[in-house]
Design a protein around this motif. Structure first.
Motif, PDB file in Angstrom:
ATOM      1  N   GLN A 191       0.831  -1.195   0.000  1.00 28.95           N
ATOM      2  CA  GLN A 191       0.000   0.000   0.000  1.00 28.95           C
ATOM      3  C   GLN A 191       0.876   1.260   0.000  1.00 28.95           C
ATOM      4  O   GLN A 191       0.535   2.268  -0.629  1.00 28.95           O
ATOM      5  CB  GLN A 191      -0.921   0.005   1.223  1.00 28.95           C
ATOM      6  CG  GLN A 191      -1.962   1.114   1.218  1.00 28.95           C
ATOM      7  CD  GLN A 191      -2.915   1.013   0.029  1.00 28.95           C
ATOM      8  OE1 GLN A 191      -3.269  -0.083  -0.406  1.00 28.95           O
ATOM      9  NE2 GLN A 191      -3.342   2.157  -0.489  1.00 28.95           N
ATOM     10  N   GLU A 195       0.742   4.336  -2.774  1.00 24.75           N
ATOM     11  CA  GLU A 195       0.550   5.738  -2.406  1.00 24.75           C
ATOM     12  C   GLU A 195       1.714   6.600  -2.876  1.00 24.75           C
ATOM     13  O   GLU A 195       1.534   7.734  -3.315  1.00 24.75           O
ATOM     14  CB  GLU A 195       0.395   5.858  -0.882  1.00 24.75           C
ATOM     15  CG  GLU A 195      -0.905   5.286  -0.336  1.00 24.75           C
ATOM     16  CD  GLU A 195      -2.131   5.987  -0.905  1.00 24.75           C
ATOM     17  OE1 GLU A 195      -2.038   7.196  -1.230  1.00 24.75           O
ATOM     18  OE2 GLU A 195      -3.189   5.332  -1.009  1.00 24.75           O
ATOM     19  N   MET A 198       1.215   7.332  -6.440  1.00 29.24           N
ATOM     20  CA  MET A 198       0.184   8.348  -6.635  1.00 29.24           C
ATOM     21  C   MET A 198       0.740   9.750  -6.365  1.00 29.24           C
ATOM     22  O   MET A 198       0.447  10.704  -7.091  1.00 29.24           O
ATOM     23  CB  MET A 198      -0.995   8.056  -5.700  1.00 29.24           C
ATOM     24  CG  MET A 198      -2.214   8.936  -5.936  1.00 29.24           C
ATOM     25  SD  MET A 198      -3.063   8.574  -7.480  1.00 29.24           S
ATOM     26  CE  MET A 198      -2.911  10.115  -8.363  1.00 29.24           C
ATOM     27  N   ARG A 257      -4.439   6.904 -10.580  1.00 29.50           N
ATOM     28  CA  ARG A 257      -5.523   6.974  -9.592  1.00 29.50           C
ATOM     29  C   ARG A 257      -6.435   5.750  -9.692  1.00 29.50           C
ATOM     30  O   ARG A 257      -6.851   5.180  -8.672  1.00 29.50           O
ATOM     31  CB  ARG A 257      -6.342   8.247  -9.795  1.00 29.50           C
ATOM     32  CG  ARG A 257      -7.446   8.430  -8.755  1.00 29.50           C
ATOM     33  CD  ARG A 257      -8.244   9.688  -8.995  1.00 29.50           C
ATOM     34  NE  ARG A 257      -7.421  10.884  -8.826  1.00 29.50           N
ATOM     35  CZ  ARG A 257      -7.037  11.666  -9.813  1.00 29.50           C
ATOM     36  NH1 ARG A 257      -7.406  11.384 -11.064  1.00 29.50           N
ATOM     37  NH2 ARG A 257      -6.320  12.732  -9.590  1.00 29.50           N
ATOM     38  N   SER A 258      -6.742   5.326 -10.910  1.00 34.26           N
ATOM     39  CA  SER A 258      -7.578   4.128 -11.072  1.00 34.26           C
ATOM     40  C   SER A 258      -6.891   2.894 -10.492  1.00 34.26           C
ATOM     41  O   SER A 258      -7.534   2.057  -9.847  1.00 34.26           O
ATOM     42  CB  SER A 258      -7.881   3.906 -12.565  1.00 34.26           C
ATOM     43  OG  SER A 258      -8.628   4.969 -13.100  1.00 34.26           O
ATOM     44  N   ARG A 260      -4.687   2.888  -8.088  1.00 31.59           N
ATOM     45  CA  ARG A 260      -4.695   2.973  -6.628  1.00 31.59           C
ATOM     46  C   ARG A 260      -6.065   2.614  -6.062  1.00 31.59           C
ATOM     47  O   ARG A 260      -6.175   1.898  -5.058  1.00 31.59           O
ATOM     48  CB  ARG A 260      -4.317   4.390  -6.187  1.00 31.59           C
ATOM     49  CG  ARG A 260      -4.231   4.560  -4.672  1.00 31.59           C
ATOM     50  CD  ARG A 260      -4.339   6.010  -4.260  1.00 31.59           C
ATOM     51  NE  ARG A 260      -5.628   6.587  -4.638  1.00 31.59           N
ATOM     52  CZ  ARG A 260      -5.990   7.840  -4.347  1.00 31.59           C
ATOM     53  NH1 ARG A 260      -5.150   8.633  -3.716  1.00 31.59           N
ATOM     54  NH2 ARG A 260      -7.172   8.294  -4.734  1.00 31.59           N
ATOM     55  N   ASP A 261      -7.125   3.092  -6.695  1.00 36.06           N
ATOM     56  CA  ASP A 261      -8.476   2.861  -6.169  1.00 36.06           C
ATOM     57  C   ASP A 261      -8.930   1.417  -6.317  1.00 36.06           C
ATOM     58  O   ASP A 261      -9.740   0.927  -5.521  1.00 36.06           O
ATOM     59  CB  ASP A 261      -9.472   3.791  -6.865  1.00 36.06           C
ATOM     60  CG  ASP A 261      -9.220   5.263  -6.541  1.00 36.06           C
ATOM     61  OD1 ASP A 261      -8.516   5.535  -5.549  1.00 36.06           O
ATOM     62  OD2 ASP A 261      -9.715   6.133  -7.301  1.00 36.06           O
ATOM     63  N   HIS A 262      -8.442   0.727  -7.362  1.00 39.45           N
ATOM     64  CA  HIS A 262      -8.926  -0.634  -7.632  1.00 39.45           C
ATOM     65  C   HIS A 262      -7.798  -1.667  -7.566  1.00 39.45           C
ATOM     66  O   HIS A 262      -7.916  -2.736  -8.162  1.00 39.45           O
ATOM     67  CB  HIS A 262      -9.571  -0.683  -9.021  1.00 39.45           C
ATOM     68  CG  HIS A 262     -10.715   0.271  -9.191  1.00 39.45           C
ATOM     69  ND1 HIS A 262     -11.971   0.037  -8.673  1.00 39.45           N
ATOM     70  CD2 HIS A 262     -10.790   1.480  -9.820  1.00 39.45           C
ATOM     71  CE1 HIS A 262     -12.775   1.049  -8.976  1.00 39.45           C
ATOM     72  NE2 HIS A 262     -12.078   1.936  -9.674  1.00 39.45           N
ATOM     73  N   TYR A 263      -6.746  -1.343  -6.841  1.00 42.69           N
ATOM     74  CA  TYR A 263      -5.601  -2.248  -6.826  1.00 42.69           C
ATOM     75  C   TYR A 263      -5.922  -3.555  -6.118  1.00 42.69           C
ATOM     76  O   TYR A 263      -6.632  -3.586  -5.109  1.00 42.69           O
ATOM     77  CB  TYR A 263      -4.392  -1.596  -6.167  1.00 42.69           C
ATOM     78  CG  TYR A 263      -3.171  -2.485  -6.210  1.00 42.69           C
ATOM     79  CD1 TYR A 263      -2.454  -2.639  -7.396  1.00 42.69           C
ATOM     80  CD2 TYR A 263      -2.751  -3.186  -5.078  1.00 42.69           C
ATOM     81  CE1 TYR A 263      -1.349  -3.472  -7.454  1.00 42.69           C
ATOM     82  CE2 TYR A 263      -1.652  -4.015  -5.128  1.00 42.69           C
ATOM     83  CZ  TYR A 263      -0.958  -4.166  -6.318  1.00 42.69           C
ATOM     84  OH  TYR A 263       0.119  -4.999  -6.381  1.00 42.69           O
ATOM     85  N   LEU A 327     -11.200  -1.766 -13.617  1.00 45.43           N
ATOM     86  CA  LEU A 327      -9.855  -1.229 -13.767  1.00 45.43           C
ATOM     87  C   LEU A 327      -9.308  -1.514 -15.164  1.00 45.43           C
ATOM     88  O   LEU A 327      -8.726  -0.631 -15.808  1.00 45.43           O
ATOM     89  CB  LEU A 327      -8.928  -1.844 -12.712  1.00 45.43           C
ATOM     90  CG  LEU A 327      -7.438  -1.468 -12.832  1.00 45.43           C
ATOM     91  CD1 LEU A 327      -7.246   0.037 -12.734  1.00 45.43           C
ATOM     92  CD2 LEU A 327      -6.628  -2.198 -11.778  1.00 45.43           C
TER      93      LEU A 327
END
Length: 345
Positions: A191, A195, A198, A257-258, A260-263, A327
């Motif tokens: 994680q 981040e 990002m 961003r996609s 990170r959000d759906h990893y 994703l």
């Protein structure tokens, strides 16, 4: 320390500009003394001092603003002096009137401040004759003309190099961002790593803004510059490349961003994801080639990439895991638009 920071700048103005300002003041002073027989041509010196700017375009604009401000201030002072005399309260009212007049006319800050200053100086000296008002206007124009002449003879440097460097640096950072997405899709990430990726992607936006400001400064430095013709084509190359990078920055940030959000740690097991990473690697490679071509616009075109252009052959999209299809669809669409920008379509 705070007071010192407000008084002193972190950097000096270029020595060339200081020299040009000194020469403009001296030239305006000598010309005013010779043409108007003025013992102390203060208005000419002030005009030359304030008009000299880093480039000819800014100098011309400041000369016009300064001249208009002085003309307005001197005329107001002459009219007030003739009508009401030169008492202290008349001077104060004239200054207030000039401030409100500049506000009503929506004048630029330099012109708005120059009108009351000129009126105050003329009224404080106490000269209300038409000849004095006329000479002060001519004196100011001589100082402004001296500043323009000095700036034209001592050609200011064009600011192409800083603009070019920011654009090339931005292109390479976008390519690096695409490579980081590839690594995140191919290998499991923590994680913290996601981040960090990002955060680095978001830094593209300030770099984009910096490149835009640098290009505007370069454009301004070429305006009315004698070296405009020889440098215009180089700036056009950078501006065209910047326009393509604007969309690529948006896509790179959106893809990060996609991700990170759906990893998901099992993303690297998806065959389609691996195919996408191949196309993203080619995109980053081709973008670096574009940066190399823009970096050497006078050189023959570099050889094209040995890899075939991405997305020219259909990708086999196998049914993904239910947690991955959003994703994958998002990455495919962003990848398509990335390739369009790189290929110039």
């Amino acid at each position: 320390m705070r007071i010192s920071a407000r008084v002193r700048s972190s950097s000096r103005i270029p020595l060339l500009q200081a020299v040009k300002t000194s020469l403009a003041v001296m030239l305006g002073w000598v010309l005013s003394q010779g043409l108007l027989h003025t013992e102390l041509p203060i208005f000419a010196a002030i005009a030359a001092l304030l008009v000299v700017q880093p480039n000819i375009n800014q100098t011309l604009g400041r000369a016009i603003e300064r001249s208009l401000g002085v003309v307005g201030g001197v005329l107001v002072a002459y009219g007030v002096g003739v009508a009401f005399g030169k008492s202290s309260w008349i001077v104060l009212l004239a200054i207030v009137f000039c401030i409100l007049l500049a506000w009503a006319l929506r004048l630029a800050p330099s012109s708005a401040s120059q009108i009351p200053i000129s009126a105050m100086m003329v009224l404080s000296i106490g000269a209300t004759t038409p000849e004095y008002a006329r000479d002060r206007i001519i004196e100011t124009m001589i100082g402004a003309a001296a500043a323009l002449l000095v700036n034209a003879l001592i050609v200011p440097p064009v600011l192409l190099a800083p603009a070019h460097e920011t654009v090339i640096r931005l292109a390479r950072e976008v390519a690096d961002t695409l490579d980081r997405i590839v690594d995140a899709l191919r290998f499991p990430q923590t994680q913290t790593q996601i981040e960090e990726m990002m955060i680095k992607a978001r830094l593209l936006r300030p770099m984009l803004n910096k490149a835009e400001k640098a290009l505007k400064s370069a454009e301004e430095s070429l305006t009315l510059n004698p070296r405009h013709t020889t440098n215009r084509r180089l700036l056009d190359v950078d501006e065209e490349f910047y326009n393509r990078l604007t969309s690529l920055v948006t896509r790179a940030i959106g893809m990060t961003r996609s991700l990170r959000d759906h990893y998901d740690h099992s993303l690297h097991l998806e065959p389609t994801v691996l195919a996408i990473t191949v196309e993203l690697s080619r995109s980053a490679h081709d973008l670096r080639l574009l940066a190399a071509e823009a970096d050497y616009p006078d050189r023959d075109h570099l050889p094209v990439a040995v890899e075939p252009p991405a997305l020219t052959e259909p990708l086999l999209i196998m049914t993904p895991h239910p947690q991955h299809w959003i994703l994958i669809g998002s990455l495919m669409e962003d990848l398509r638009r990335v390739r369009e920008e790189i290929k110039g379509e």
